[in-house]
Write a protein that holds these residues in place. Structure first.
Motif: not given
Ligand SMILES: [Zn+2]
Length: 261
Positions: A129-141, A169-171
């Motif tokens: 399989l070839r999963p690809v990461a897109a978006s993790g940490y999202r700052s408060y700002d 946001s859980e991110h």
């Protein structure tokens, strides 16, 4: 002006989804019945529910601030926000494929979660399989900017309805990562569950300490539509329990009454 407008419109569209980031969310998908799950009988300690009381929303239903945002089992949702400006202590970029090469803060996760994600990706890749990461940490700002753009463009009432308030946001915990694939053109859509990568994640993410945070049919509990792409790290032991019980984190931690009670 044009760019401002575009950003705002996109923000509104995207913030309907919890992950709402650079990709749009698809509203409809075929119902996906829960896959058959092996019931593993083993000795497990009860999850730590001692904090359930102080994790509850306030009596008048207003938003509360979580007290210990660094816990890997912290629950953040539309009623439970992180402290203003909270930044996770040990952000790092997991060594997994992303859909873009350059550094971006959203590549980051907390160290423990990043290591777990790397192990998960290795296992998936071993199965072709070839999963690809897109978006993790999202700052408060960053959340604040998105929200304020929406308010400026559409008014507060509209923004509150369709945009996540900063801190919710859980991110921002550094414990979440959105996953996609080339087959999905690297977008975040509910049809991800129809792909091999999506199915594999649903059936295996818990083995690496992740849960599908916004399951199908649980919008009234989680506040979010089905997001088969949004993985939340919570630790292996808890993730396996949540998976077996087929619960949302809110119900699992007693923050929402379940039908069984
Ligand atoms: Zn997400």
């Amino acid at each position: 002006m044009t760019k401002w407008l575009l950003v705002s419109v996109l923000s509104v569209v995207m913030m309907v989804a919890g992950c709402a980031d650079d990709t749009s969310e698809e509203g409809k998908t075929d119902p996906e019945e829960a896959s058959s799950k092996e019931t593993e009988v083993s000795e497990k300690e009860d999850p730590d529910l001692s904090q359930a009381k102080d994790r509850n929303v306030s009596e008048d239903g207003s938003m509360i601030e979580v007290e210990d945002p660094e816990r890997t089992d912290v629950i953040v949702n539309k009623q439970r926000k992180l402290p203003d400006g909270y930044e996770p202590p040990d952000l790092t970029v997991p060594e997994v494929p992303f859909y873009f090469d350059e550094f971006h803060p959203k590549k980051q996760m907390r160290k423990e979660a990043a290591k777990a994600l790397e192990t998960l990706f290795e296992a998936a890749e071993e199965e072709g399989l070839r999963p690809v990461a897109a978006s993790g940490y999202r700052s408060y700002d960053r959340q604040k900017t998105i929200y304020e753009n929406s308010v400026a463009e559409n008014g507060e009432e509209y923004a509150n309805r369709y945009s996540a308030k900063p801190g919710t946001s859980e991110h921002q915990t550094g414990l979440a990562m959105d996953i996609t694939s080339a087959e999905m053109s690297f977008r975040l859509k509910q049809s991800f569950i129809e792909t091999e990568e999506g199915k594999w994640l649903e059936e295996n993410a818990h083995r690496f300490g992740f849960v599908i945070r916004y399951p199908e049919g649980k919008t009234d509990i989680t506040g979010y539509a089905y997001e088969p792409w949004h993985l939340r790290y919570i630790g292996k032991e808890l993730a396996e329990e949540v998976y077996e019980q087929e619960e949302t984190l809110e119900a699992f931690f007693g923050l929402y009454p379940t039908n069984q009670e």
